[in-house]
Design a protein around this motif. Structure first.
Motif, PDB file in Angstrom:
ATOM      1  N   ALA A 181       0.575  -1.257  -0.438  1.00  0.00           N
ATOM      2  CA  ALA A 181       0.220  -0.441   0.296  1.00  0.00           C
ATOM      3  C   ALA A 181       0.582   1.492   0.086  1.00  0.00           C
ATOM      4  CB  ALA A 181      -0.664   0.097   1.260  1.00  0.00           C
ATOM      5  N   VAL A 182       2.045   1.142   1.225  1.00  0.00           N
ATOM      6  CA  VAL A 182       3.256   2.545   0.910  1.00  0.00           C
ATOM      7  C   VAL A 182       3.469   2.680  -0.495  1.00  0.00           C
ATOM      8  CG1 VAL A 182       4.724   3.321   1.879  1.00  0.00           C
ATOM      9  CG2 VAL A 182       3.472   2.322   3.491  1.00  0.00           C
ATOM     10  N   SER A 183       4.456   1.625  -1.903  1.00  0.00           N
ATOM     11  CA  SER A 183       4.344   1.895  -2.788  1.00  0.00           C
ATOM     12  C   SER A 183       4.075   2.411  -3.773  1.00  0.00           C
ATOM     13  CB  SER A 183       5.199   0.507  -3.101  1.00  0.00           C
ATOM     14  OG  SER A 183       6.563   0.349  -2.532  1.00  0.00           O
ATOM     15  N   LEU A 184       2.315   1.697  -3.197  1.00  0.00           N
ATOM     16  CA  LEU A 184       1.152   1.839  -4.530  1.00  0.00           C
ATOM     17  C   LEU A 184       1.320   3.527  -3.970  1.00  0.00           C
ATOM     18  CD1 LEU A 184      -0.388   1.123  -6.880  1.00  0.00           C
ATOM     19  CD2 LEU A 184      -1.939   0.490  -5.249  1.00  0.00           C
ATOM     20  N   ILE A 185       0.653   3.830  -2.739  1.00  0.00           N
ATOM     21  CA  ILE A 185      -0.053   5.085  -2.963  1.00  0.00           C
ATOM     22  C   ILE A 185       1.697   5.928  -3.490  1.00  0.00           C
ATOM     23  CG2 ILE A 185      -0.354   6.898  -1.324  1.00  0.00           C
ATOM     24  CD1 ILE A 185      -2.004   5.264   0.244  1.00  0.00           C
ATOM     25  N   GLY A 186       2.495   5.835  -3.249  1.00  0.00           N
ATOM     26  CA  GLY A 186       3.997   6.555  -3.638  1.00  0.00           C
ATOM     27  C   GLY A 186       3.805   6.860  -4.668  1.00  0.00           C
ATOM     28  N   GLN A 187       3.484   5.910  -5.841  1.00  0.00           N
ATOM     29  CA  GLN A 187       3.124   5.865  -7.073  1.00  0.00           C
ATOM     30  C   GLN A 187       2.501   6.669  -7.400  1.00  0.00           C
ATOM     31  OE1 GLN A 187       2.897   2.190  -9.687  1.00  0.00           O
ATOM     32  NE2 GLN A 187       4.233   1.140  -8.059  1.00  0.00           N
ATOM     33  N   LEU A 188       1.028   6.603  -6.745  1.00  0.00           N
ATOM     34  CA  LEU A 188       0.070   7.650  -7.800  1.00  0.00           C
ATOM     35  C   LEU A 188       0.102   8.945  -7.042  1.00  0.00           C
ATOM     36  CD1 LEU A 188      -1.893   4.406  -7.881  1.00  0.00           C
ATOM     37  CD2 LEU A 188      -3.716   6.037  -6.665  1.00  0.00           C
ATOM     38  N   LEU A 189       1.171   8.747  -6.079  1.00  0.00           N
ATOM     39  CA  LEU A 189       1.662  10.776  -5.863  1.00  0.00           C
ATOM     40  C   LEU A 189       2.640  11.024  -6.903  1.00  0.00           C
ATOM     41  CD1 LEU A 189       1.808  10.408  -1.686  1.00  0.00           C
ATOM     42  CD2 LEU A 189       0.001  11.682  -2.973  1.00  0.00           C
ATOM     43  N   ASP A 190       3.236  10.355  -7.297  1.00  0.00           N
ATOM     44  CA  ASP A 190       4.351  10.938  -8.128  1.00  0.00           C
ATOM     45  C   ASP A 190       3.397  11.173  -9.005  1.00  0.00           C
ATOM     46  OD1 ASP A 190       5.942  11.016  -6.222  1.00  0.00           O
ATOM     47  OD2 ASP A 190       6.881   8.571  -6.664  1.00  0.00           O
ATOM     48  N   TYR A 191       2.252  10.550  -9.925  1.00  0.00           N
ATOM     49  CA  TYR A 191       1.960  10.498 -10.779  1.00  0.00           C
ATOM     50  C   TYR A 191       1.352  12.174 -11.188  1.00  0.00           C
ATOM     51  CZ  TYR A 191      -1.464  10.079 -14.893  1.00  0.00           C
ATOM     52  OH  TYR A 191      -2.343  10.765 -16.047  1.00  0.00           O
ATOM     53  N   ARG A 192       2.244  12.811 -13.002  1.00  0.00           N
ATOM     54  CA  ARG A 192       1.790  13.728 -13.138  1.00  0.00           C
ATOM     55  C   ARG A 192       0.990  13.460 -14.719  1.00  0.00           C
ATOM     56  NH1 ARG A 192       3.336  14.233  -8.993  1.00  0.00           N
ATOM     57  NH2 ARG A 192       5.074  14.745  -8.341  1.00  0.00           N
ATOM     58  N   PRO A 193       0.129  14.565 -14.235  1.00  0.00           N
ATOM     59  CA  PRO A 193      -1.440  13.920 -15.552  1.00  0.00           C
ATOM     60  C   PRO A 193      -0.546  15.051 -16.951  1.00  0.00           C
ATOM     61  CG  PRO A 193      -2.383  15.555 -13.316  1.00  0.00           C
ATOM     62  CD  PRO A 193      -0.446  15.348 -13.331  1.00  0.00           C
ATOM     63  N   GLY A 194      -1.167  14.206 -17.674  1.00  0.00           N
ATOM     64  CA  GLY A 194      -0.320  14.585 -19.120  1.00  0.00           C
ATOM     65  C   GLY A 194       0.063  13.802 -19.378  1.00  0.00           C
ATOM     66  N   GLN A 195       0.832  12.738 -18.908  1.00  0.00           N
ATOM     67  CA  GLN A 195       2.192  12.401 -19.107  1.00  0.00           C
ATOM     68  C   GLN A 195       1.830  11.050 -20.193  1.00  0.00           C
ATOM     69  OE1 GLN A 195       3.873  10.852 -15.590  1.00  0.00           O
ATOM     70  NE2 GLN A 195       2.669   9.394 -15.039  1.00  0.00           N
ATOM     71  N   ILE A 196       0.517  10.500 -20.127  1.00  0.00           N
ATOM     72  CA  ILE A 196       0.007   9.522 -21.272  1.00  0.00           C
ATOM     73  C   ILE A 196      -0.841  10.193 -21.869  1.00  0.00           C
ATOM     74  CG2 ILE A 196      -0.583   7.331 -21.486  1.00  0.00           C
ATOM     75  CD1 ILE A 196       0.622   6.778 -18.653  1.00  0.00           C
ATOM     76  N   ALA A 197      -0.577   9.502 -24.041  1.00  0.00           N
ATOM     77  CA  ALA A 197      -1.379   9.855 -24.356  1.00  0.00           C
ATOM     78  C   ALA A 197      -3.174  10.002 -24.725  1.00  0.00           C
ATOM     79  CB  ALA A 197      -0.747  10.329 -25.760  1.00  0.00           C
ATOM     80  N   LYS A 198      -3.906  10.417 -24.625  1.00  0.00           N
ATOM     81  CA  LYS A 198      -5.018   9.762 -24.305  1.00  0.00           C
ATOM     82  C   LYS A 198      -6.016  10.392 -25.713  1.00  0.00           C
ATOM     83  CE  LYS A 198      -4.822  10.200 -19.998  1.00  0.00           C
ATOM     84  NZ  LYS A 198      -5.400  10.503 -18.503  1.00  0.00           N
TER      85      LYS A 198
END
Length: 198
Positions: free
Chosen positions: A169-186
């Motif tokens: 859970a700690v690592s997964l939340i860390g990944q979500l916190l590091d996510y930056r909008p717009g980094q993957i094309a939609k």
């Protein structure tokens, strides 16, 4: 990230590790000062994570349809409980109230919620992170199948990256916190996505 939506089962599963994982997720949310948004139930993993967040002094918002209020035993001790008319309204409200999404072990409803958020992200309806907490290898088969979608040409590899995963859970939340909008094309541009929003 102010609030995180956690999808999980109204059952506890066949191993105590699932309940332990729900409690650890609740602890990780509170430690990161993240409020919990979830389905509003008092039983199963849903109840376990909500109880832990409340026990540790965190904020919990539940969203539950009137028809399930008795069946899933709507939680009376939450910071806030929204009672809505149906599942569509429930999912829409949970999505709107949340800055990201995590699926823990669960059944058909959990799968539906997970893939709806992934699809909306793929299309560009939202740009919030989506994660999978893979407790005891529960999601190994699903992860393999999603990879199979890529190899068979039904899912683009960069859209595969929209589904983060971890066993902690700690690592997964860390990944979500590091996510930056717009980094993957939609698939749709912003204007097209807004026209199709429900």
């Amino acid at each position: 990230m102010q609030s995180l939506c956690v999808y999980c089962g109204a059952s506890s599963g066949n191993s105590a590790h699932y309940v332990d994982a729900a409690r650890l997720m609740g602890k990780a949310l509170v430690e990161n000062n993240i409020a919990l948004v979830y389905g509003g139930g008092q039983i199963g993993l849903m109840g376990a994570i909500a109880d832990e967040v409340m026990r540790l002094g965190g904020v919990v918002t539940g969203v539950i349809p009137q028809a399930l209020l008795g069946k899933e035993v709507g939680h009376p001790g939450l910071s806030k409980l929204h009672v809505v008319k149906d599942m569509h309204e429930r999912k829409a409200m949970m999505a709107e109230l949340s800055d990201g999404f995590i699926a823990m072990p669960g059944g058909m409803g959990t799968m539906e919620e997970l893939f709806e958020m992934l699809t909306w992200s793929q299309l560009g309806f939202h740009d919030k992170p989506v994660g999978l907490l893979n407790v005891l290898g529960f999601y190994d088969g699903l992860i393999s199948f999603v990879d199979h979608m890529v190899t068979q040409g039904f899912l683009r590899s960069h859209h595969r990256q929209l589904l983060m995963q971890d066993t902690s859970a700690v690592s997964l939340i860390g990944q979500l916190l590091d996510y930056r909008p717009g980094q993957i094309a939609k698939l749709l541009n912003d204007a097209s996505a807004k026209k199709l929003l429900p």
